[in-house]
Scaffold this active site. Structure first.
Site, PDB file in Angstrom:
ATOM      1  N   LYS A   1       0.830  -1.201   0.000  1.00 52.21           N
ATOM      2  CA  LYS A   1       0.000   0.000   0.000  1.00 52.21           C
ATOM      3  C   LYS A   1       0.868   1.257   0.000  1.00 52.21           C
ATOM      4  CE  LYS A   1      -3.738  -0.185   2.333  1.00 52.21           C
ATOM      5  NZ  LYS A   1      -4.709  -0.268   3.445  1.00 52.21           N
TER       6      LYS A   1
ATOM      7  N   ARG B   1      -3.235   3.194   8.601  1.00 48.37           N
ATOM      8  CA  ARG B   1      -3.622   1.930   7.943  1.00 48.37           C
ATOM      9  C   ARG B   1      -2.417   1.015   7.804  1.00 48.37           C
ATOM     10  NH1 ARG B   1      -6.940   5.590   4.738  1.00 48.37           N
ATOM     11  NH2 ARG B   1      -9.126   4.900   4.723  1.00 48.37           N
TER      12      ARG B   1
ATOM     13  N   GLY C   1      -8.295  -6.752   4.999  1.00 51.65           N
ATOM     14  CA  GLY C   1      -9.123  -6.911   6.185  1.00 51.65           C
ATOM     15  C   GLY C   1      -8.496  -7.694   7.308  1.00 51.65           C
TER      16      GLY C   1
ATOM     17  N   MET D   1      -5.604  -6.970   8.997  1.00 53.33           N
ATOM     18  CA  MET D   1      -4.954  -6.150  10.025  1.00 53.33           C
ATOM     19  C   MET D   1      -5.766  -4.880  10.245  1.00 53.33           C
ATOM     20  SD  MET D   1      -0.958  -6.852   9.144  1.00 53.33           S
ATOM     21  CE  MET D   1      -1.177  -6.480   7.411  1.00 53.33           C
TER      22      MET D   1
ATOM     23  N   ARG E   1      -3.628  -1.068  -6.135  1.00 49.20           N
ATOM     24  CA  ARG E   1      -2.784  -2.264  -6.086  1.00 49.20           C
ATOM     25  C   ARG E   1      -3.174  -3.135  -7.263  1.00 49.20           C
ATOM     26  NH1 ARG E   1      -5.660  -4.407  -0.586  1.00 49.20           N
ATOM     27  NH2 ARG E   1      -7.728  -4.793  -1.442  1.00 49.20           N
TER      28      ARG E   1
ATOM     29  N   HIS F   1      -3.463 -42.665   0.619  1.00 47.09           N
ATOM     30  CA  HIS F   1      -3.729 -43.537  -0.531  1.00 47.09           C
ATOM     31  C   HIS F   1      -4.899 -43.014  -1.345  1.00 47.09           C
ATOM     32  CE1 HIS F   1      -5.733 -46.956  -2.546  1.00 47.09           C
ATOM     33  NE2 HIS F   1      -4.485 -47.313  -2.837  1.00 47.09           N
TER      34      HIS F   1
ATOM     35  N   ARG G   1       3.003 -48.214 -12.442  1.00 45.49           N
ATOM     36  CA  ARG G   1       3.022 -49.054 -11.240  1.00 45.49           C
ATOM     37  C   ARG G   1       2.474 -50.439 -11.597  1.00 45.49           C
ATOM     38  NH1 ARG G   1       0.497 -44.232 -10.007  1.00 45.49           N
ATOM     39  NH2 ARG G   1       1.487 -42.874  -8.467  1.00 45.49           N
TER      40      ARG G   1
ATOM     41  N   ARG H   1       7.901 -49.575 -13.333  1.00 48.03           N
ATOM     42  CA  ARG H   1       8.478 -49.920 -12.036  1.00 48.03           C
ATOM     43  C   ARG H   1       8.140 -51.366 -11.692  1.00 48.03           C
ATOM     44  NH1 ARG H   1       6.467 -46.714  -6.812  1.00 48.03           N
ATOM     45  NH2 ARG H   1       4.671 -48.083  -7.081  1.00 48.03           N
TER      46      ARG H   1
ATOM     47  N   GLU I   1      14.460 -43.100  -3.348  1.00 52.68           N
ATOM     48  CA  GLU I   1      13.375 -42.810  -2.407  1.00 52.68           C
ATOM     49  C   GLU I   1      13.780 -43.055  -0.957  1.00 52.68           C
ATOM     50  OE1 GLU I   1      10.096 -45.459  -3.406  1.00 52.68           O
ATOM     51  OE2 GLU I   1      11.520 -46.767  -4.434  1.00 52.68           O
TER      52      GLU I   1
ATOM     53  N   SER J   1      14.945 -41.787 -10.856  1.00 57.73           N
ATOM     54  CA  SER J   1      13.659 -41.117 -10.697  1.00 57.73           C
ATOM     55  C   SER J   1      13.393 -40.986  -9.210  1.00 57.73           C
ATOM     56  CB  SER J   1      12.526 -41.915 -11.357  1.00 57.73           C
ATOM     57  OG  SER J   1      11.297 -41.220 -11.231  1.00 57.73           O
TER      58      SER J   1
ATOM     59  N   GLY K   1      11.465 -40.806  -6.035  1.00 64.05           N
ATOM     60  CA  GLY K   1      10.148 -41.103  -5.456  1.00 64.05           C
ATOM     61  C   GLY K   1       9.977 -40.244  -4.212  1.00 64.05           C
ATOM     62  N   THR K   2       9.537 -39.014  -4.409  1.00 67.96           N
ATOM     63  CA  THR K   2       9.569 -38.046  -3.312  1.00 67.96           C
ATOM     64  C   THR K   2       8.529 -38.321  -2.235  1.00 67.96           C
ATOM     65  OG1 THR K   2       8.217 -36.552  -4.668  1.00 67.96           O
ATOM     66  CG2 THR K   2      10.602 -36.198  -4.652  1.00 67.96           C
ATOM     67  N   ASN K   3       7.521 -39.143  -2.526  1.00 73.65           N
ATOM     68  CA  ASN K   3       6.580 -39.509  -1.455  1.00 73.65           C
ATOM     69  C   ASN K   3       7.327 -40.266  -0.352  1.00 73.65           C
ATOM     70  OD1 ASN K   3       4.665 -38.435  -3.153  1.00 73.65           O
ATOM     71  ND2 ASN K   3       3.836 -40.405  -3.785  1.00 73.65           N
ATOM     72  N   ASP K   4       7.997 -41.364  -0.738  1.00 72.80           N
ATOM     73  CA  ASP K   4       8.723 -42.157   0.252  1.00 72.80           C
ATOM     74  C   ASP K   4       9.969 -41.429   0.736  1.00 72.80           C
ATOM     75  OD1 ASP K   4       6.965 -44.190   0.425  1.00 72.80           O
ATOM     76  OD2 ASP K   4       8.098 -45.631  -0.770  1.00 72.80           O
TER      77      ASP K   4
ATOM     78  N   CYS L   1       8.943 -38.761  -9.879  1.00 67.29           N
ATOM     79  CA  CYS L   1       7.629 -39.354 -10.143  1.00 67.29           C
ATOM     80  C   CYS L   1       6.750 -39.377  -8.894  1.00 67.29           C
ATOM     81  CB  CYS L   1       7.761 -40.761 -10.704  1.00 67.29           C
ATOM     82  SG  CYS L   1       8.654 -41.913  -9.629  1.00 67.29           S
TER      83      CYS L   1
ATOM     84  N   TYR M   1      13.025 -34.152 -16.193  1.00 68.25           N
ATOM     85  CA  TYR M   1      11.569 -34.190 -16.363  1.00 68.25           C
ATOM     86  C   TYR M   1      10.892 -34.365 -15.015  1.00 68.25           C
ATOM     87  CZ  TYR M   1      11.816 -39.277 -15.753  1.00 68.25           C
ATOM     88  OH  TYR M   1      12.038 -40.537 -15.246  1.00 68.25           O
TER      89      TYR M   1
END
Length: 894
Positions: free
Chosen positions: A22, A91, A100, A102, A335, A451, A570, A625, A758, A777, A779-782, A845, A865
């Site tokens: 602002k 303000r 709204g 603050m 703004r 899951h 899978r 896999r 992973e 690759s 496996g970012t979940n595990d 993946c 990728y």
């Protein structure tokens, strides 16, 4: 010495980090020569110093006094001067807009003396007392901590006594009496008096705005919008101009384009004889901004000119607040306006057509999150009514169907043409057929990467998880919420975008954007705007985008959505349904002959699956896999088997031999923590023939597709590698089978062998593992689970909300990559893997492959990728394009 205060004449919009959004924009409008009431900004740095020390920073009071003196000299009046007072507004103004959240205090400088001077100089007693009561009310609630409802109740009682519909029905005497009521209320509630000193009012108001940065609603808003907690807010002190001086005055909010649709025109609201807070608070009904042309043609004309000037200057939709004081227009704020996802794409395309922005700037102004919102059908929320329950919005969209409580019933009803919603406490791989058949999935447990959530997103199914208000009773085939019971067959509506569940069929709104990705046809202006952004993203992106797909249908859909291959197929999903009996036979086999018979029966079924997927992705890589989950997941539930056997015993009937065998196998294979047990590569190394059967099915599918004139490009991925020795053993087995099939068929079969990274150890020893791997690759979940020590399905429901509330998480690490921990492991593995094998192909993946912010990280980390569910492919393509643009790797898509 640190400088804490800047006059509007000293700043500009490039100083938003210091002056807040602002303050920076007020300074910019001042520099542009627009009619901005004079003022100054107390910086975010001052706020941070106040919050850190708990006291007013040294030197701040002197700086404010110096700037106030300059303001008074310009105005020719002093703050709170008895006969002609200068009044100020105070303000907030953070770096990112927090509308709204603050505090604001208007009319600083009024007291029992100056209110009389204001009445005289303005010629309106009512205006003066109205302004004073606003100050006492705002100051009392914001600065002195009085419950605002007490002031509102006092106003309501007075209006009732006078028979007034709104505050305009109160005269000067009424408002003067209300001021005394308010002051007494403050004395009663706080034991202190409303301060009569204008200087004290200003000082305390500034510090109160600082303190509001850590107010509950501000913290909640920042969590929702992922705004950092350490930014602080600036405070803007500005000469008051008055929209409540009579019918020739007023206040309004204007947009240079429709923030809902992006259409050009004049949009907004106006309220005569009102201050700006009245427009926002809704104390009276506003009129459309176009009505101002009739009420005050000259101000309307000037406003339109200023709006055109601002949009051309900012090259974007502008959100403007203004006040008209007895026919004189003042600009109080501008703004870059918030907008819907649809408006973002439409406005960016139009501005590009008008030559105001480039195609690269178009990409910078839209986002993958916005695109995702446009792709899924939505409920007409105005007609949906009050929600029955709420959970986590795990997979966006809207779906209607009859509630069912097990997979078989979902399949049965869907086969009969009925739309269903699968309702479970939580889902397991056994529920996959029901999830495929259902329109939506609703669970009472689990989080956004449970899951149910992961599979639903992969299939493009609507999903709400962790709806804790719901008690699911699968035996009675119902769920309850409080006193409401929903029986099986009852129609419910599931809103995966809002995380809400409604009774009955809420009306749906179709997504034209989804139809575009399905058909390639742009049906309207919005879809064409999306298409143009997608074309530019594909032109500039470096990251490839693949899909996680397990069936030919999913693969074909992913290709239509722009996937450049499959990054994760899978194979465990191919073992469900009718094939489960063959898996059971393999597990229960007592001899090599029995095991070979079961594997031989599975082989042609797997081969047929791979042929279909390779055909759908002809000419593109398909990363398959090998079996990952522990074998016991393919067996019936242990409790269910035990109950079945106990029931037979109680009835005096001999238990089924097969059930006894299954229970023995389940007990033998039971693990306390199967996620870290016998699964992935470990299973392949100790279950004779399993890897060979899967590799042979892949190789024979490659041969079949090649003979049919196709261009199959299968890649074999080994899961859960911990050490290079594991990968070396499996790679030798793979190459042995590939050589056998090549010799038998006369067709050379070569499939690159790589691995999933992973586990932390795999990431830390990636240089060694790359000796045996052609590709990685992540496996970012595990990898997230094992790095944090979290069991995803348990912890999200147990304590993630508390961690978010306490600020330990800004966002769940299962939703957006944890750059400092998991991300650091990714960077180490990329660097060490490519040091060993420079041509190492690297992708991801896990669920993060479709998360917009995570895509930017993977671009910066040098991956080749990302791979995500088919329905997230367009989102990943768009964000990969945005990431490729200079300065957008860590851009904020708010």
């Amino acid at each position: 010495m640190v400088r804490y205060v800047y006059a509007f004449t000293e700043g500009g919009r490039d100083m938003a980090d210091l002056l807040g959004g602002k303050g920076a924009n007020l300074a910019e409008m001042t520099r542009m020569g627009l009619p901005v009431p004079a003022g100054f900004t107390v910086t975010t740095e001052a706020c941070r110093a106040f919050l850190a020390g708990g006291n007013e920073p040294d030197g701040l009071a002197d700086e404010i006094f110096a700037h106030l003196t300059a303001l008074e000299q310009t105005a020719g009046r002093r703050l709170g001067q008895a006969d002609d007072p200068l009044l100020l507004s105070v303000r907030s103004g953070a770096r990112f807009s927090m509308p709204g959240m603050m505090e604001t205090i208007l009319d600083i400088g009024l007291n029992d003396d100056s209110v009389l001077g204001l009445a005289k100089v303005s010629g309106s007693e009512r205006f003066a007392w109205d302004s004073y009561r606003r100050l006492v009310q705002m100051f009392g609630s914001t600065v002195m901590g009085v419950d605002s409802a007490l002031f509102e109740d006092a106003m309501a009682r007075l209006k009732d006594a006078r028979g007034a519909r709104d505050d305009l029905g109160l005269d000067a005497a009424d408002l003067a009496g209300l001021v005394e009521t308010y002051k007494e209320l403050i004395r009663r509630e706080t034991g202190a008096c409303f301060p009569q000193s204008p200087a004290e009012q200003l000082r305390r108001a500034v510090l109160a705005v600082f303190a509001s940065w850590n107010g509950e609603r501000a913290r909640l808003y920042r969590r929702r919008e992922h705004i950092p907690d350490d930014l602080g807010t600036a405070v803007n002190v500005q000469t008051m101009v008055f929209g409540n001086l009579g019918p020739d005055s007023g206040s309004g909010v204007a947009f240079t384009r429709d923030p809902a649709t992006g259409r050009t025109g004049l949009y907004g609201d106006y309220l005569s004889n009102a201050q700006g807070e009245d427009v926002v608070a809704g104390i009276r009904n506003t009129v459309p901004l176009t009505e101002l042309e009739r009420l005050d043609p000259a101000s309307y004309r000037r406003l339109r000119e200023h709006m055109r000037t601002l949009e051309a200057h900012y090259r974007d939709l502008c959100d403007i607040e203004f006040t008209i004081e007895r026919g004189r227009l003042w600009m109080l704020q501008t703004r870059v306006g918030k907008r819907t996802a649809a408006a973002a794409f439409a406005i960016a395309a139009e501005l590009a057509d008008e030559g105001l922005i480039t195609q690269d700037e178009v990409l910078a102004r839209v986002s993958g999150d916005g695109l995702a919102r446009l792709m899924f059908p939505r409920f007409d929320t105005s007609a949906a009514g009050e929600a029955l329950a709420h959970g986590l919005p795990a997979s966006p969209g809207a779906a209607v169907g009859a509630a069912v409580f097990d997979s078989a019933e979902a399949v049965r009803r869907a086969a009969a043409g009925e739309k269903v919603v699968l309702v479970r406490q939580e889902t397991t791989p056994d529920d996959l057929p029901g999830m495929v058949a259902a329109q939506a999935v609703l669970t009472s447990r689990g989080g956004k990467t449970s899951h149910a959530a992961v599979v639903a997103r992969g299939m493009g199914k609507v999903c709400v998880c962790g709806a804790e208000e719901i008690t699911v009773d699968p035996r009675e085939r119902c769920f309850t919420v409080g006193d409401t019971t929903v029986e099986e067959g009852t129609v419910i509506s599931v809103d995966g975008s809002e995380g809400a569940v409604h009774l009955g069929a809420a009306p749906l709104v179709d997504s034209a954007v989804m139809r575009y990705f399905e058909t390639g046809t742009a049906a309207d202006g919005l879809v064409e705007a999306v298409a143009r952004a997608m074309r530019r993203a594909d032109e500039v992106r470096r990251l490839g985008v693949r899909a996680n797909a397990d069936t030919p249908e999913d693969a074909a859909r992913a290709r239509r959505f722009g996937a450049e291959g499959i990054g994760l197929c899978r194979t465990e999903h191919m073992f469900l349904g009718d094939r489960r009996q063959l898996v059971e036979a393999m597990i229960l086999a007592r001899t090599d002959t029995e095991r070979r018979r079961a594997l031989d029966a599975l082989l042609p079924l797997q081969r047929r699956d791979f042929v279909g997927i390779l055909e759908a992705m002809d000419g593109l890589p398909v990363t398959i896999r090998l079996l990952d989950p522990p074998l016991h997941e393919f067996l019936p539930d242990r409790t269910e088997l035990a109950v079945r056997l106990a029931a037979a015993q109680a009835q005096g009937t001999p238990p089924a031999a097969h059930d006894a065998e299954l229970l023995d196998a389940v007990n033998r294979m039971h693990e306390e923590n199967p996620m870290l047990g016998l699964r992935g590569v470990r299973l392949g190394l100790v279950a004779p023939g399993l890897v060979a059967m899967q590799v042979r099915a892949i190789a024979e599918a490659v041969v079949e597709r090649g003979r049919a004139g196709g261009d199959p490009r299968a890649e074999i991925m080994v899961p859960l590698i911990d050490t290079v020795e594991e990968l070396r053993l499996v790679r030798h087995e793979v190459e042995r089978v590939l050589a056998e099939v090549s010799q038998e068929s006369g067709v050379p079969v070569t499939c690159p062998v790589g691995t999933m990274i992973e586990l932390p150890r795999a990431a830390l020893t990636a240089g060694r593992i790359a000796e045996e791997a052609r590709f990685f690759s992540f496996g970012t979940n595990d990898l997230t689970q094992t790095t944090w020590g979290f069991s995803r399905d348990d912890v999200e429901a147990e304590f993630f909300s508390a961690y978010l509330d306490k600020g330990i998480f800004k966002v769940s690490p299962f939703e957006t990559i944890d750059r400092d921990g998991v991300g650091r492991l990714v960077e180490i593995a990329v660097a060490e893997g490519r040091a060993t094998r420079p041509d190492l192909k690297i992708g991801v993946c896990g669920e993060h492959g479709g998360d917009p912010e995570s895509v930017h990280f993977f671009h910066a980390a040098g991956l080749d990728y990302v791979s995500c569910s088919p329905f997230r492919v367009p989102v990943a393509r768009l964000e990969a394009g945005r990431a490729a643009l200079r300065g957008t790797e860590d851009s904020d898509s708010r």
